[in-house]
Write an enzyme that holds these catalytic residues in place. Sequence first.
Site, mmCIF file in Angstrom:
data_model
loop_
_atom_site.group_PDB
_atom_site.id
_atom_site.type_symbol
_atom_site.label_atom_id
_atom_site.label_comp_id
_atom_site.label_asym_id
_atom_site.label_seq_id
_atom_site.Cartn_x
_atom_site.Cartn_y
_atom_site.Cartn_z
ATOM 1 N N ASP A 92 18.500 -4.102 -9.069
ATOM 2 C CA ASP A 92 18.986 -3.096 -8.189
ATOM 3 C C ASP A 92 18.636 -1.787 -8.767
ATOM 4 O OD1 ASP A 92 20.141 -4.830 -6.284
ATOM 5 O OD2 ASP A 92 22.115 -4.792 -7.163
ATOM 6 N N ASN A 97 23.828 4.127 -3.885
ATOM 7 C CA ASN A 97 24.919 3.444 -4.529
ATOM 8 C C ASN A 97 26.096 4.278 -4.796
ATOM 9 O OD1 ASN A 97 23.956 0.687 -4.755
ATOM 10 N ND2 ASN A 97 24.369 0.696 -6.936
ATOM 11 N N SER A 141 27.471 -0.099 0.583
ATOM 12 C CA SER A 141 26.296 -0.925 -0.166
ATOM 13 C C SER A 141 26.584 -0.979 -1.561
ATOM 14 C CB SER A 141 24.899 -0.671 0.245
ATOM 15 O OG SER A 141 24.571 0.533 -0.050
ATOM 16 N N THR A 184 29.896 -2.738 -4.250
ATOM 17 C CA THR A 184 29.964 -3.992 -4.887
ATOM 18 C C THR A 184 29.575 -3.611 -6.554
ATOM 19 O OG1 THR A 184 27.733 -4.550 -4.476
ATOM 20 C CG2 THR A 184 29.342 -5.611 -3.029
ATOM 21 N N ALA A 185 29.361 -2.484 -6.878
ATOM 22 C CA ALA A 185 28.811 -2.138 -8.090
ATOM 23 C C ALA A 185 30.018 -1.418 -8.906
ATOM 24 C CB ALA A 185 27.596 -0.984 -7.970
ATOM 25 N N ASN A 189 32.029 0.726 -8.319
ATOM 26 C CA ASN A 189 33.211 0.817 -7.602
ATOM 27 C C ASN A 189 34.164 -0.304 -7.557
ATOM 28 O OD1 ASN A 189 35.031 1.698 -5.006
ATOM 29 N ND2 ASN A 189 34.212 -0.297 -4.498
ATOM 30 N N LYS A 190 33.628 -1.464 -7.689
ATOM 31 C CA LYS A 190 34.293 -2.858 -7.826
ATOM 32 C C LYS A 190 34.786 -3.012 -8.948
ATOM 33 C CE LYS A 190 34.055 -7.944 -7.323
ATOM 34 N NZ LYS A 190 34.405 -7.985 -8.882
#
Length: 273
Positions: A45, A126, A162, A165-166, A168-169
């Site tokens: 990514d 992101n 999108s 899931t990075a 932020n999760k």
Amino acid sequence: MKYAVLDRGDELSRKLTTQLHQLAAERGLVLNHETPDIVVSIGGDGTMLQAFHQYKNQLDSIGFVGIHTGHLGFYADWKADEIEDLVHEMSQQHDEIANPRRVNYPLIELTITYENGVEEKHIALNEFTIKSIDTTIVAQIDINDELFEMFRGDGICISTPSGSTAYNKSLGGAMIHPTIAAIQLAEIASINNRVFRTLGSPIVLPKHHHFDIYSRKKQRLLLTIDHVNIPIENLHAVRCCVADETVSFVRYRPFPFWNRVREAFLGYDVERK
């Protein structure tokens, strides 16, 4: 059809880049790093983020596709051993019948305002984060031009769907389907006691709403836009909203978002058709 390639620089990614060039030449694809139709990211990514920022001024004419060579990749549809299949699909665009699906994901638009009134515009794929370099950050957060809270803590993360899931999760934010035009704010280690109080929960705003983050003391700050770090000592405010631009990913075959989530976080792999 014109294409460009960015790779992570490791041995496997470089090898795949060479192989892709050979296969592409055999099928009549033209290498063009200036004005490509498709940008192929080979790596993880992080490589896709670099590709996005390199071509962020051409988003209206470029589609992105990823080949995964790392441990975890949300932006990559293809594995290393599938490169021949990918080039075959890319070459089929010369056929009038071929029509690969493109999906458009929302981005964050950032307006950074300095104390002297100078403004800078940025976009993020992101997330955007703001942290203090030295100590606790003190920042006022407004929603749609009205005071919402006074934040004290390690920092603030604003993510795209999108990008949900990075980082932020890991902050306890929700995972949001990337076709939803929204942005999410998640607090980073906020201070909550009888003197200081924040909401303590992630907040999701739709398109046409915005966050304003105001610096409320003299502080050295670090703004991070995806992988790009910007140290600032004279920040006045940052406005965050859903950008008018979107990023386009080329889908030659179905790979639903929730399948990606399952594979990445639960470990269940399913056969892709």
